[in-house]
Design an enzyme around this catalytic site. Sequence first.
Site, PDB file in Angstrom:
ATOM      1  N   HIS A  92       0.859  -1.197   0.000  1.00  0.00           N
ATOM      2  CA  HIS A  92       0.000   0.000   0.000  1.00  0.00           C
ATOM      3  C   HIS A  92       0.889   1.239   0.000  1.00  0.00           C
ATOM      4  O   HIS A  92       0.696   2.155  -0.806  1.00  0.00           O
ATOM      5  CB  HIS A  92      -0.927  -0.007   1.212  1.00  0.00           C
ATOM      6  CG  HIS A  92      -1.633   1.297   1.450  1.00  0.00           C
ATOM      7  ND1 HIS A  92      -2.644   1.744   0.637  1.00  0.00           N
ATOM      8  CD2 HIS A  92      -1.450   2.262   2.384  1.00  0.00           C
ATOM      9  CE1 HIS A  92      -3.058   2.930   1.067  1.00  0.00           C
ATOM     10  NE2 HIS A  92      -2.347   3.265   2.128  1.00  0.00           N
ATOM     11  N   ASP A 121       6.866  21.794 -26.554  1.00  0.00           N
ATOM     12  CA  ASP A 121       6.782  20.444 -25.978  1.00  0.00           C
ATOM     13  C   ASP A 121       7.865  20.349 -24.919  1.00  0.00           C
ATOM     14  O   ASP A 121       8.512  21.343 -24.597  1.00  0.00           O
ATOM     15  CB  ASP A 121       6.984  19.369 -27.074  1.00  0.00           C
ATOM     16  CG  ASP A 121       6.336  18.045 -26.683  1.00  0.00           C
ATOM     17  OD1 ASP A 121       6.659  17.533 -25.591  1.00  0.00           O
ATOM     18  OD2 ASP A 121       5.495  17.528 -27.439  1.00  0.00           O
ATOM     19  N   TRP A 157       7.180   0.064   3.805  1.00  0.00           N
ATOM     20  CA  TRP A 157       7.688   0.686   2.571  1.00  0.00           C
ATOM     21  C   TRP A 157       9.099   1.200   2.741  1.00  0.00           C
ATOM     22  O   TRP A 157       9.773   1.494   1.771  1.00  0.00           O
ATOM     23  CB  TRP A 157       6.756   1.806   2.116  1.00  0.00           C
ATOM     24  CG  TRP A 157       6.978   3.129   2.797  1.00  0.00           C
ATOM     25  CD1 TRP A 157       6.533   3.493   4.029  1.00  0.00           C
ATOM     26  CD2 TRP A 157       7.718   4.245   2.296  1.00  0.00           C
ATOM     27  NE1 TRP A 157       6.946   4.769   4.322  1.00  0.00           N
ATOM     28  CE2 TRP A 157       7.666   5.250   3.271  1.00  0.00           C
ATOM     29  CE3 TRP A 157       8.406   4.512   1.100  1.00  0.00           C
ATOM     30  CZ2 TRP A 157       8.283   6.494   3.106  1.00  0.00           C
ATOM     31  CZ3 TRP A 157       9.025   5.751   0.957  1.00  0.00           C
ATOM     32  CH2 TRP A 157       8.952   6.717   1.950  1.00  0.00           C
ATOM     33  N   SER A 184      13.071   6.211 -13.920  1.00  0.00           N
ATOM     34  CA  SER A 184      11.981   6.964 -14.547  1.00  0.00           C
ATOM     35  C   SER A 184      11.895   8.370 -13.960  1.00  0.00           C
ATOM     36  O   SER A 184      11.790   9.358 -14.708  1.00  0.00           O
ATOM     37  CB  SER A 184      10.673   6.207 -14.351  1.00  0.00           C
ATOM     38  OG  SER A 184       9.578   7.058 -14.537  1.00  0.00           O
ATOM     39  N   SER A 185      11.970   8.468 -12.636  1.00  0.00           N
ATOM     40  CA  SER A 185      11.869   9.780 -11.989  1.00  0.00           C
ATOM     41  C   SER A 185      13.028  10.682 -12.392  1.00  0.00           C
ATOM     42  O   SER A 185      12.842  11.882 -12.617  1.00  0.00           O
ATOM     43  CB  SER A 185      11.900   9.636 -10.474  1.00  0.00           C
ATOM     44  OG  SER A 185      10.742   9.029 -10.025  1.00  0.00           O
ATOM     45  N   HIS A 268      13.367  11.805   3.487  1.00  0.00           N
ATOM     46  CA  HIS A 268      12.732  13.053   3.853  1.00  0.00           C
ATOM     47  C   HIS A 268      12.557  14.019   2.686  1.00  0.00           C
ATOM     48  O   HIS A 268      11.462  14.526   2.484  1.00  0.00           O
ATOM     49  CB  HIS A 268      13.341  13.730   5.079  1.00  0.00           C
ATOM     50  CG  HIS A 268      12.314  14.637   5.664  1.00  0.00           C
ATOM     51  ND1 HIS A 268      11.269  14.163   6.418  1.00  0.00           N
ATOM     52  CD2 HIS A 268      12.069  15.937   5.467  1.00  0.00           C
ATOM     53  CE1 HIS A 268      10.450  15.155   6.679  1.00  0.00           C
ATOM     54  NE2 HIS A 268      10.909  16.256   6.118  1.00  0.00           N
ATOM     55  N   GLU A 270      12.078  13.051  -0.154  1.00  0.00           N
ATOM     56  CA  GLU A 270      11.004  12.386  -0.898  1.00  0.00           C
ATOM     57  C   GLU A 270       9.623  12.867  -0.443  1.00  0.00           C
ATOM     58  O   GLU A 270       8.726  13.076  -1.268  1.00  0.00           O
ATOM     59  CB  GLU A 270      11.122  10.865  -0.731  1.00  0.00           C
ATOM     60  CG  GLU A 270       9.917  10.054  -1.161  1.00  0.00           C
ATOM     61  CD  GLU A 270       9.676  10.056  -2.654  1.00  0.00           C
ATOM     62  OE1 GLU A 270      10.606  10.424  -3.404  1.00  0.00           O
ATOM     63  OE2 GLU A 270       8.568   9.706  -3.080  1.00  0.00           O
ATOM     64  N   TYR A 272       8.868  15.714   0.615  1.00  0.00           N
ATOM     65  CA  TYR A 272       8.625  17.041   0.038  1.00  0.00           C
ATOM     66  C   TYR A 272       8.448  16.973  -1.461  1.00  0.00           C
ATOM     67  O   TYR A 272       7.762  17.814  -2.045  1.00  0.00           O
ATOM     68  CB  TYR A 272       9.740  18.011   0.443  1.00  0.00           C
ATOM     69  CG  TYR A 272       9.690  18.282   1.925  1.00  0.00           C
ATOM     70  CD1 TYR A 272       8.461  18.306   2.577  1.00  0.00           C
ATOM     71  CD2 TYR A 272      10.815  18.479   2.683  1.00  0.00           C
ATOM     72  CE1 TYR A 272       8.377  18.513   3.929  1.00  0.00           C
ATOM     73  CE2 TYR A 272      10.740  18.693   4.050  1.00  0.00           C
ATOM     74  CZ  TYR A 272       9.512  18.705   4.669  1.00  0.00           C
ATOM     75  OH  TYR A 272       9.433  18.906   6.009  1.00  0.00           O
ATOM     76  N   SER A 283      -1.476  26.877  -5.278  1.00  0.00           N
ATOM     77  CA  SER A 283      -1.154  28.287  -5.542  1.00  0.00           C
ATOM     78  C   SER A 283      -1.691  28.757  -6.892  1.00  0.00           C
ATOM     79  O   SER A 283      -1.714  29.951  -7.160  1.00  0.00           O
ATOM     80  CB  SER A 283       0.361  28.504  -5.496  1.00  0.00           C
ATOM     81  OG  SER A 283       0.861  28.101  -4.254  1.00  0.00           O
ATOM     82  N   HIS A 317      14.819  12.793  12.261  1.00  0.00           N
ATOM     83  CA  HIS A 317      13.583  12.782  13.054  1.00  0.00           C
ATOM     84  C   HIS A 317      12.722  11.556  12.767  1.00  0.00           C
ATOM     85  O   HIS A 317      11.745  11.315  13.450  1.00  0.00           O
ATOM     86  CB  HIS A 317      12.786  14.091  12.877  1.00  0.00           C
ATOM     87  CG  HIS A 317      12.183  14.291  11.531  1.00  0.00           C
ATOM     88  ND1 HIS A 317      12.112  15.512  10.917  1.00  0.00           N
ATOM     89  CD2 HIS A 317      11.601  13.430  10.667  1.00  0.00           C
ATOM     90  CE1 HIS A 317      11.528  15.392   9.747  1.00  0.00           C
ATOM     91  NE2 HIS A 317      11.204  14.145   9.577  1.00  0.00           N
ATOM     92  N   HIS A 318      13.098  10.778  11.753  1.00  0.00           N
ATOM     93  CA  HIS A 318      12.369   9.531  11.501  1.00  0.00           C
ATOM     94  C   HIS A 318      12.882   8.403  12.380  1.00  0.00           C
ATOM     95  O   HIS A 318      12.340   7.304  12.350  1.00  0.00           O
ATOM     96  CB  HIS A 318      12.506   9.129  10.030  1.00  0.00           C
ATOM     97  CG  HIS A 318      11.850  10.078   9.087  1.00  0.00           C
ATOM     98  ND1 HIS A 318      10.523   9.966   8.746  1.00  0.00           N
ATOM     99  CD2 HIS A 318      12.306  11.176   8.450  1.00  0.00           C
ATOM    100  CE1 HIS A 318      10.213  10.951   7.911  1.00  0.00           C
ATOM    101  NE2 HIS A 318      11.268  11.699   7.715  1.00  0.00           N
ATOM    102  N   THR A 343       6.754  26.809   5.723  1.00  0.00           N
ATOM    103  CA  THR A 343       5.449  26.213   5.450  1.00  0.00           C
ATOM    104  C   THR A 343       4.338  27.126   5.961  1.00  0.00           C
ATOM    105  O   THR A 343       3.312  27.312   5.302  1.00  0.00           O
ATOM    106  CB  THR A 343       5.339  24.825   6.105  1.00  0.00           C
ATOM    107  OG1 THR A 343       6.549  24.124   5.864  1.00  0.00           O
ATOM    108  CG2 THR A 343       4.184  24.048   5.537  1.00  0.00           C
ATOM    109  N   LYS A 346       3.631  29.861   3.592  1.00  0.00           N
ATOM    110  CA  LYS A 346       2.770  29.445   2.481  1.00  0.00           C
ATOM    111  C   LYS A 346       1.297  29.468   2.890  1.00  0.00           C
ATOM    112  O   LYS A 346       0.445  30.018   2.183  1.00  0.00           O
ATOM    113  CB  LYS A 346       3.158  28.046   2.015  1.00  0.00           C
ATOM    114  CG  LYS A 346       4.435  28.063   1.245  1.00  0.00           C
ATOM    115  CD  LYS A 346       4.751  26.701   0.695  1.00  0.00           C
ATOM    116  CE  LYS A 346       5.717  26.826  -0.468  1.00  0.00           C
ATOM    117  NZ  LYS A 346       5.153  27.500  -1.616  1.00  0.00           N
ATOM    118  N   ARG A 465       1.473   0.573  14.942  1.00  0.00           N
ATOM    119  CA  ARG A 465       1.059   0.289  13.571  1.00  0.00           C
ATOM    120  C   ARG A 465       1.685  -0.984  13.053  1.00  0.00           C
ATOM    121  O   ARG A 465       2.573  -1.559  13.670  1.00  0.00           O
ATOM    122  CB  ARG A 465       1.399   1.470  12.663  1.00  0.00           C
ATOM    123  CG  ARG A 465       2.874   1.723  12.455  1.00  0.00           C
ATOM    124  CD  ARG A 465       2.998   2.918  11.549  1.00  0.00           C
ATOM    125  NE  ARG A 465       4.362   3.354  11.360  1.00  0.00           N
ATOM    126  CZ  ARG A 465       4.837   3.734  10.170  1.00  0.00           C
ATOM    127  NH1 ARG A 465       4.058   3.689   9.102  1.00  0.00           N
ATOM    128  NH2 ARG A 465       6.064   4.162  10.050  1.00  0.00           N
TER     129      ARG A 465
END
Lengths: 541, 182
Positions: A92, A121, A157, A184-185, A268, A270, A272, A283, A317-318, A343, A346, A465
Amino acid sequence: MAQAHTHGKNEHVQGHGDHSHGHGDHHDHHPTGLMRWVKSTNHKDIGTLYLWFSFIMLLSGGALALIIRAELFQPGIQVVNPEVFNGLTTMHGLIMVFGAIMPAFVGFANWLVPMQIGAPDMAFPRMNNWSFWLLPPAAILLVGSFFVPGGATGSGWTLYPPLYIQNGIAADMTIFAVHILGASSIMGSINIITTILNMRAPGMTLMKMPLFIWTWLITAYLLIAVMPVLAGAVTMLLTDRHFGTNFFNAAGGGDPTMFMHVFWFFGHPEVYIMILPAFGIVSQIVPAFSRKPLFGYSSMVYATASIAILSFIVWGHHMFTVGMPVTAQLFFMLATMLISVPTGVKVFNWVATMWKGELTFETPMLWAVGFIALFTIGGFSGLVCSMTPIDVSIHNTYYVVAHFHYVLFSGALYSIFGGVYFWLPKFTGNMYDEKLGKWHFWLTTISFNITFFPQHFLGLAGMVRRYADYPLQFAEWNMWSSIGAFILGPSQLLFLYIVLKCIKGGQKAAQKQWEGADSLEWTHLPSPAPYHSFETPPVLR
Amino acid sequence: MSAASLDRQNRAMLRKLLTIVVIMAGFGWALVPLYRKICEVTGIAQTRSADSVANSQIDTSRWVTVEFVANNNGSLSWQFEPLKTTLRVHPGELTQVMYRVVNNTGRKVVAQARASYGPVAAAQHFKKVECFCFTSQTFEVAETRQMPVTFMLTPELPRDIDTVTLSYTFFDVTAQAAPPKG
C-alpha cells in the site's frame, strides 16, 4: 489554429474575454489507436498516460488499504493472516508513494509545463516516452510480488533490514521495481528542469513563472539529488541478499541502523517531492477563485526553496528512537521545527490571497480550501512528532499514520483532485459535472476525517502500527476508522465516473473557463488545448 | 533561437544534470565509509574492538547490577549462555565473567558474536578489555568452549543508572567465513 491564435494575442496576460474553442481546422498527423499511446512523444499524451496510470495505481493501493481496514475492523484475525497483512501495508505504501502520488504530479508537469511557460513540448520527447513506459513494468513487479512464493515483502515501505533481507523473492522484485521507478523519476526530472530553464517563451522570466512551474523546478532538483541515493541503498540490500556483502548484516560487521540513515536521507526529501507540486497546484487554484493575484509570490518561491534545502538535514527525526546521542536529537528536532516557518509562510499567503477576494467555491476551490485546512492539521501533528520526547512515545503508532495521511491524502491527493477538476476543461474542452464534483469532495472529506482523525486517538493511546491484531481497548475507534474507509474508497469511483463523463462530452468549456486564472494555458490557448501548444512562442508583455 | 542551438543547449543541460545524478549516486555509496568513520570518531557503536582502560579509582560508594544475556540469531540454534546471569560490581572495578557455547548443531560452525548494551546511555561507559566478540570463532562438532569477557564500568557512569545489561548475539557466519569488516 493554435498558431494563428497565439499570434493574434498580443495583449496583457490577464485580461481578455475571448471565448474561442479549439475545434480547429488544423488536424495533426500522428498515429492513432494503441500505437498513438505507445509511441507518443507528445507531452499531452504522455501527461494523460501518467495521470491514468496514477489513477489505476490509486485504486490498486486503495484496494489494499480496504483489505487492511477490513482486517482491523475488529480485534482478532478475520480476513488475512499476519504475513499477508504485512505485505499489504508495505505494498500500500510503495504503490501510493511511487505509483499514485509521484506519477500524478509528473502527469500534471507534462501537461502544464510546456503550456505554462510557452514552449512547444518537453525538451526531450523521446526520453519522456521512455520515462513513462518504465512505470508499468515496475508496477507489475510490485503487484506481482503478491503471487510469488513467500508473498509480498513485509518490512514496510521503508524496506528496513534485517527483516527485509530475510524476505523471499518478492524482495528482489521490489528492489528492481524501485530501481526502475528511480530511473523513470530521474529522466522525468531532467526533462522538466531542461524544459523550464531552456525553453521559456521570451519575456517569461524566472520570477514570472507560475508557482506550479517553480515548485516543480525545485522538486525536480530534489529528485535528481535523492533518487540516486535510494538506488544505492536498495542495491546494497540486493548485494547483502545475494552477493555476500555485509552492509547491513550485523554478523558480518554491518549495521542495520546505517540503512535507516541512508534511506531517510532519501526519504525526507522524498516526502517534500510529494508535497511541493501540491503547493504549486493550490497556488494556481486559490488566486483563480479569489480573483486576486497570489499574495506574496516571491515569498512563495523562497519558501519553497527553503523547504527543499532544509529537507536534506532533518532525516534523523524519523529515527529518534534508534539510540542517537542527545545532541543529534536536538539538532534534528530544531531543524525539523524550522521547516514550519516557510510552510507557515505558504499557508499564510494562501489565506491572505483569499482575504477580501471575490470568492466562489467551484469544485477545484473546494479541494484547495480543503487542502489548506486539512494539510495544516497534518502539519501541526508533524510538529508534535518532531519533538523528540513526544516522538519517543508516539513513534510507530497510529498517531504517525494519522499524521502522514493528513499530509499525503488531504495534502498531496487533494491537490491532485483539485488540479484535475481545475484543468479538466482545458484538457478535454468539456466542463465536468459540477454537482457530482461537489458530491465527490464532500463524500471524500467527511469519510476521510472519519477514517483518519480517530487514528490520532489510537496512536496517543498506544496502538502500534503494522500489526494485524490489536488489544480490545482500541476496538471502537478502529471500527469508526474502517467505516470511514469503506465510504472513502468507493467514493473515488464517483471521481472515475465524473472524469469519464467529462471526456465523453458535456457543456463546452470556454478558453478562459475560470475568470481569475491568469497562466498562459488559459489566456493564450483554446479549450481543449491543441495537440501542439506553442510552435511559435507566445508574445508576453 | 534556432532549433539547432536550442538542441545544443538542451544537451548541455542534460550533461550537467546527469553529472549531478552521478555525483549523488557516488555520495550515496560514500555514506557507508562516512557512517563508519562517524561512529568510530564519536565512539558510537564502539563494541567491536578492545578498549584500553586507564588505571582508575574504584567507586565503592555504589553498586551497579550487570545483567548478562545470550541470544542466537536466525538458524543458529545451539546452546549459548552466561555462567552467571547477574553480578553486582562497583564502577571502576575490572571484572571477568564467562560465557559458554555447546556446539550441538552437528556441524562445524564459524560464528561471530555481537555485543549490545542497555540502556543506551550506559554504552559509552562499558569498557571491554577482553571479549570473545572481537573476532569470529570456529567451533568443532560437539565442542564445548568457555569464553571470558573482561570489562569495567567507568566511574563516570551516570548515577541514575543502577542496572546495565550486556547482551550478546551469536550469528552463524559459516557461509561467509571471511574476516568481518568494520
